[in-house]
Each structure stands twice: as structure tokens, then as C-alpha cells.
Design a protein around this motif. Structure first.
Motif, short mmCIF file in Angstrom:
data_model
loop_
_atom_site.label_atom_id
_atom_site.label_comp_id
_atom_site.label_asym_id
_atom_site.label_seq_id
_atom_site.Cartn_x
_atom_site.Cartn_y
_atom_site.Cartn_z
N THR A 143 8.15 47.05 -0.03
CA THR A 143 7.35 47.57 1.08
C THR A 143 7.99 48.87 1.55
O THR A 143 9.17 48.90 1.89
CB THR A 143 7.27 46.55 2.23
OG1 THR A 143 6.66 45.35 1.75
CG2 THR A 143 6.45 47.09 3.39
N VAL A 144 7.19 49.92 1.57
CA VAL A 144 7.67 51.25 1.94
C VAL A 144 6.83 51.77 3.10
O VAL A 144 5.60 51.66 3.10
CB VAL A 144 7.58 52.21 0.74
CG1 VAL A 144 7.95 53.63 1.15
CG2 VAL A 144 8.49 51.73 -0.38
N LEU A 145 7.52 52.33 4.09
CA LEU A 145 6.89 52.93 5.26
C LEU A 145 7.19 54.42 5.25
O LEU A 145 8.35 54.82 5.10
CB LEU A 145 7.46 52.29 6.53
CG LEU A 145 7.12 52.93 7.87
CD1 LEU A 145 5.63 52.86 8.16
CD2 LEU A 145 7.93 52.28 8.99
N VAL A 146 6.15 55.23 5.38
CA VAL A 146 6.31 56.67 5.52
C VAL A 146 5.82 57.04 6.92
O VAL A 146 4.69 56.72 7.28
CB VAL A 146 5.49 57.45 4.46
CG1 VAL A 146 5.60 58.95 4.69
CG2 VAL A 146 5.95 57.08 3.05
N VAL A 147 6.68 57.69 7.70
CA VAL A 147 6.30 58.13 9.05
C VAL A 147 6.20 59.65 9.00
O VAL A 147 7.20 60.34 8.80
CB VAL A 147 7.31 57.68 10.12
CG1 VAL A 147 6.80 58.06 11.51
CG2 VAL A 147 7.58 56.19 10.03
N VAL A 150 9.23 51.63 16.53
CA VAL A 150 8.54 50.69 15.63
C VAL A 150 9.55 49.70 15.06
O VAL A 150 9.29 48.50 14.99
CB VAL A 150 7.80 51.45 14.50
CG1 VAL A 150 7.37 50.52 13.38
CG2 VAL A 150 6.59 52.19 15.06
N ALA A 151 10.71 50.19 14.67
CA ALA A 151 11.73 49.34 14.04
C ALA A 151 12.32 48.31 15.01
O ALA A 151 12.94 47.34 14.56
CB ALA A 151 12.84 50.21 13.45
N ALA A 152 12.11 48.48 16.30
CA ALA A 152 12.56 47.47 17.26
C ALA A 152 11.76 46.17 17.09
O ALA A 152 12.25 45.10 17.42
CB ALA A 152 12.44 47.99 18.69
N GLY A 153 10.55 46.28 16.53
CA GLY A 153 9.72 45.10 16.31
C GLY A 153 9.41 44.82 14.86
O GLY A 153 8.61 43.95 14.53
N LEU A 154 10.03 45.58 13.97
CA LEU A 154 9.78 45.47 12.53
C LEU A 154 11.10 45.71 11.81
O LEU A 154 11.72 46.76 11.98
CB LEU A 154 8.76 46.54 12.11
CG LEU A 154 8.52 46.75 10.62
CD1 LEU A 154 7.79 45.55 10.02
CD2 LEU A 154 7.69 48.02 10.42
N ARG A 155 11.51 44.75 11.02
CA ARG A 155 12.79 44.91 10.31
C ARG A 155 12.68 45.99 9.23
O ARG A 155 11.82 45.90 8.35
CB ARG A 155 13.19 43.58 9.68
CG ARG A 155 14.55 43.64 9.04
CD ARG A 155 15.06 42.25 8.69
NE ARG A 155 16.26 42.38 7.90
CZ ARG A 155 16.47 41.74 6.76
NH1 ARG A 155 15.58 40.88 6.32
NH2 ARG A 155 17.57 41.93 6.09
N ALA A 189 9.00 42.53 6.50
CA ALA A 189 10.04 43.55 6.58
C ALA A 189 9.72 44.75 5.68
O ALA A 189 9.01 44.62 4.69
CB ALA A 189 11.39 42.96 6.19
N VAL A 190 10.28 45.89 6.05
CA VAL A 190 10.15 47.12 5.26
C VAL A 190 11.45 47.33 4.50
O VAL A 190 12.54 47.26 5.08
CB VAL A 190 9.85 48.32 6.19
CG1 VAL A 190 10.00 49.64 5.45
CG2 VAL A 190 8.47 48.18 6.80
N ASP A 191 11.34 47.57 3.21
CA ASP A 191 12.53 47.81 2.39
C ASP A 191 13.05 49.23 2.57
O ASP A 191 14.26 49.43 2.71
CB ASP A 191 12.21 47.56 0.91
CG ASP A 191 11.84 46.11 0.66
OD1 ASP A 191 12.62 45.22 1.06
OD2 ASP A 191 10.76 45.86 0.11
N LEU A 193 2.45 49.94 0.67
CA LEU A 193 2.75 51.27 1.19
C LEU A 193 2.08 51.42 2.55
O LEU A 193 0.87 51.21 2.67
CB LEU A 193 2.25 52.35 0.23
CG LEU A 193 2.38 53.80 0.69
CD1 LEU A 193 3.84 54.17 0.94
CD2 LEU A 193 1.74 54.73 -0.33
N VAL A 194 2.87 51.76 3.55
CA VAL A 194 2.34 51.98 4.90
C VAL A 194 2.55 53.45 5.24
O VAL A 194 3.68 53.93 5.30
CB VAL A 194 3.05 51.08 5.93
CG1 VAL A 194 2.48 51.32 7.33
CG2 VAL A 194 2.94 49.61 5.54
#
Length: 166
Positions: free
Chosen positions: A102-106, A66-71, A47-49, A5-6
Motif C-alpha cells: 500500500t502506497v500513499l502519495v501526498v 493523516v498519519a496520526a490516524g493511519l499507520r 496500514a501504509v507501507d 495506491l492512494v
């Protein structure tokens, strides 16, 4: 299954203008921060799911850079992330499918640091640091060893704070 979790606070934004807080764009510094953070997170998490992002302009712009450098495989704008507190975000995370490794919360402060502190299972130096709040473009990376539906207070481990390199 272990999940990652990010929790990411948006990058530096312009001051509130006539359009209101929700429409604050990223500042030039924020665009640099977010662009530099993507590759850093990719090194750490792969990668982030699933990415859950607040509906505010500064958070959606942060995710885009961020997603330009992280799938990022799937992203969803969630209105509740704009003003929802840590418990509201926790509820959203508990509804995730187990396949989301993998989960990203912004999102925003103080929710990002509050949730990281709530979930962290140890009262160590990292806990003390996040208890004071996290700066813009700072990601709290947590290892989650429970099912998403069982995520709650002290059920994850804050492994590191990630900031963009300048």
C-alpha cells in the motif's frame, strides 16, 4: 500481487504569503480535514507501507496529521512531487519495491487528479469526476494489479474517492 495506491491532495492551506507557495501552512479547516481523513483511510486501506510526500509545507503537515490516524511504516519527502506532473510521479511509483503493498502519495493538483485519470482503466463516473480535479483532502484509491515497474496508463482501477467526514 495486488497493490493499493492512494493519491491524496493535501488538505486546505492558507493563501500564499511572504514566504512563498512552498511554505504555505495548513489552514484550520485543513488541519481538521487531515486529522479526520487518517481514520477514514485506515478503515479502507489498513496500514501504509510507503508514503511519498511533496516537500511543500502543506503536504508534510497533511501527512503528519493523516498519519496520526493511519499507520505509515515508511515515509519519504520527495522534492519532485512539488512541481512534478503525473508522468514524473508515475516514474517514482515504477521504482518502488514490490514489497510495498500500500502506497500513499501526498501531492498537489492538477497532478493528483491527472495521475488518477491516467492510471484508471475505465471511463466511468469516477473518471469523469477526477478529470475535473479533486478538492483538498480528497484521496483517490486505486487497485493496482500489475508490478509497480509495469504501472502505466490504464493499468489500475480507481475504486473510490475518500473525503474526511465532518
Amino acid at each position: 500481487m495486488t497493490h493499493t495506491l492512494v493519491l491524496l491532495r493535501h488538505a486546505k492551506a492558507e493563501p500564499e504569503g511572504e514566504l512563498g507557495d512552498a511554505m504555505r501552512p495548513l489552514a484550520a479547516k485543513g488541519r481538521k480535514q487531515a486529522s479526520a481523513l487518517g481514520p477514514r483511510l485506515a478503515e479502507i486501506t489498513g496500514a501504509v507501507d510507503v508514503a511519498l510526500v511533496s516537500s511543500a509545507l502543506r503536504t508534510t503537515e497533511t501527512l503528519k496529521l493523516v498519519a496520526a490516524g493511519l499507520r505509515v511504516r515508511e515515509q519519504t519527502v520527495v522534492e519532485d512531487l512539488y512541481q512534478g506532473g503525473p508522468r514524473k510521479v508515475l516514474g517514482l511509483l515504477q521504482e518502488l519495491e514490490e514489497s510495498a503493498g500500500t502506497v500513499l502519495v501526498v501531492g498537489h493538483e492538477p497532478t493528483i487528479s491527472g495521475l488518477a485519470y491516467l492510471l484508471h482503466d475505465t471511463r466511468d463516473d469516477l473518471a469523469r469526476e477526477v478529470s475535473l480535479g479533486v478538492p483538498t483532502a480528497t484521496a483517490c484509491v486505486l487497485e493496482v494489479t500489475t508490478a509497480w515497474r509495469e504501472l502505466d496508463r490504464s493499468t489500475a482501477h480507481l475504486t473510490r474517492l475518500v473525503r474526511p467526514r465532518h
